[in-house]
Each structure stands twice: as structure tokens, then as C-alpha cells.
Scaffold this motif. Structure first.
Motif, short mmCIF file in Angstrom:
data_model
loop_
_atom_site.label_atom_id
_atom_site.label_comp_id
_atom_site.label_asym_id
_atom_site.label_seq_id
_atom_site.Cartn_x
_atom_site.Cartn_y
_atom_site.Cartn_z
N MET A 1 51.76 31.62 31.92
CA MET A 1 52.24 31.89 30.44
C MET A 1 52.59 33.29 30.08
N SER A 2 52.22 34.16 30.93
CA SER A 2 52.52 35.75 30.65
C SER A 2 54.13 35.91 30.62
N ASP A 3 54.42 36.71 30.06
CA ASP A 3 55.85 37.30 29.92
C ASP A 3 56.25 38.68 30.51
N ASN A 4 55.43 39.64 30.35
CA ASN A 4 55.64 40.84 30.91
C ASN A 4 54.87 41.05 32.02
N ILE A 5 54.87 41.82 32.94
CA ILE A 5 54.43 42.33 34.22
C ILE A 5 52.78 42.81 34.07
N LYS A 6 52.55 43.52 32.94
CA LYS A 6 51.23 44.14 32.59
C LYS A 6 50.34 43.03 32.55
N ASP A 7 50.70 42.03 31.58
CA ASP A 7 49.66 40.91 31.27
C ASP A 7 49.63 40.05 32.60
N ILE A 8 50.79 39.60 33.41
CA ILE A 8 50.69 38.90 34.61
C ILE A 8 49.71 39.71 35.46
N SER A 9 49.96 41.05 35.62
CA SER A 9 48.91 41.72 36.69
C SER A 9 47.34 41.80 36.12
N PHE A 10 47.03 41.83 34.85
CA PHE A 10 45.68 41.57 34.40
C PHE A 10 45.25 40.22 34.37
N PHE A 11 46.03 39.25 34.24
CA PHE A 11 45.65 37.77 34.52
C PHE A 11 45.32 37.47 35.88
N LEU A 12 46.11 38.15 36.85
CA LEU A 12 46.22 37.83 38.29
C LEU A 12 44.71 38.39 38.87
N THR A 13 44.41 39.83 38.13
CA THR A 13 43.00 40.46 38.58
C THR A 13 41.94 39.47 37.95
N LEU A 14 42.11 38.76 37.05
CA LEU A 14 41.15 37.82 36.43
C LEU A 14 40.88 36.60 37.26
N GLU A 15 42.07 36.28 37.73
CA GLU A 15 42.24 35.04 38.57
C GLU A 15 41.41 35.41 39.77
N TYR A 16 41.68 36.58 40.38
CA TYR A 16 40.71 36.91 41.53
C TYR A 16 39.42 37.07 41.56
N PHE A 17 38.97 37.58 40.25
CA PHE A 17 37.58 37.89 39.96
C PHE A 17 36.81 36.34 39.90
N GLY A 18 37.41 35.37 39.87
CA GLY A 18 36.98 33.99 39.76
C GLY A 18 36.87 33.35 41.17
N ILE A 19 38.10 33.75 41.71
CA ILE A 19 38.22 33.25 43.23
C ILE A 19 37.31 34.02 44.17
N ALA A 20 37.00 35.33 43.81
CA ALA A 20 36.28 36.12 44.81
C ALA A 20 34.90 35.66 44.88
#
Length: 127
Positions: free
Chosen positions: A57-76
Motif C-alpha cells: 500500500m505504500s507510495d514512496n520508497i522510504k515507506d516501502i523500505s521500512f515495511f520491507l524491514t518490518l516484514e523481514y523481522f517477522g519472517i526472520a
């Protein structure tokens, strides 16, 4: 096909809410030996699906990068909880503390590599 691309973030967020409710239910209804590990497992799945939905749902690259890091926290940390859950189910006890610590170190190193990606570019060269 295009409709699925618009609906997928909302489905992911609904699944995150469902997983969070499973986490709360497992945490407060600890009636067996696996409930606490099961609750932690649901928590990491909820974090992963929330990060995935918000990334879409994110529009800019900074938000995408933040939520990608959050996603990797869950999957790690998810494989570690699955292993501990399976071990406790099969042997009716947790593994030794050193093995649990080593599993945590592997998961933490994976997450640390994702967080520090801008310095070494092992996961993403550019986003």
C-alpha cells in the motif's frame, strides 16, 4: 488479475488482524504446553503479513523500505519458533538453552543483514 493486485493489500491486512487475534487468544488461553510458543508464532506471522500489506500500500520508497524491514523481522524469527514448537511437541521439552540461543543468533544475524543492507547490498542492490 488487476483486481487481485488492488485487493491483495487489504487481504493481507485482514489476515494480519486474524493472526493477531490468534496471538491474543493463544496467549490468554494457555491451557496446554504449546500455547506460549504457538502465540509467539502467530505474533511473527502477524508482523510479517502486516508488513507485506503495508509494503504493497505504500507510495514512496522510504515507506516501502521500512515495511520491507518490518516484514523481514517477522519472517526472520518464524523458522526459529516453528522449530521450537516442533521440538517441544515431539520431545515434550524445550531444547537446551545453547541450541535455542544459536537458533536466535542465526535469526538475528539474518535480520541484522537485512537492516544493514544499505552498507553491503547483499539483499537488494537498489530499491
Amino acid at each position: 488479475m488487476f483486481l487481485l493486485l488492488y485487493i491483495l493489500p487489504y487481504i493481507s491486512l485482514l489476515m494480519s488482524i486474524l493472526f493477531s487475534s490468534f496471538f491474543v487468544h493463544s496467549l490468554y488461553k494457555q491451557s496446554n504446553r504449546l500455547a506460549s510458543l504457538f502465540a509467539i508464532n502467530w505474533l511473527f506471522m502477524a508482523i510479517y503479513t502486516f508488513g507485506f500489506g503495508m509494503e504493497l500500500m505504500s507510495d514512496n520508497i522510504k515507506d516501502i523500505s521500512f515495511f520491507l524491514t518490518l516484514e523481514y523481522f517477522g519472517i526472520a524469527f518464524l523458522p526459529m519458533t516453528w522449530f521450537l514448537l516442533g521440538y517441544k511437541f515431539f520431545y515434550n521439552k524445550l531444547p537446551d538453552l545453547i541450541y535455542t540461543f544459536l537458533l536466535g543468533i542465526v535469526s538475528a544475524l539474518f535480520f541484522l543483514a537485512v537492516v544493514t543492507n544499505e552498507y553491503h547490498h547483499l539483499y537488494y542492490f537498489n530499491i
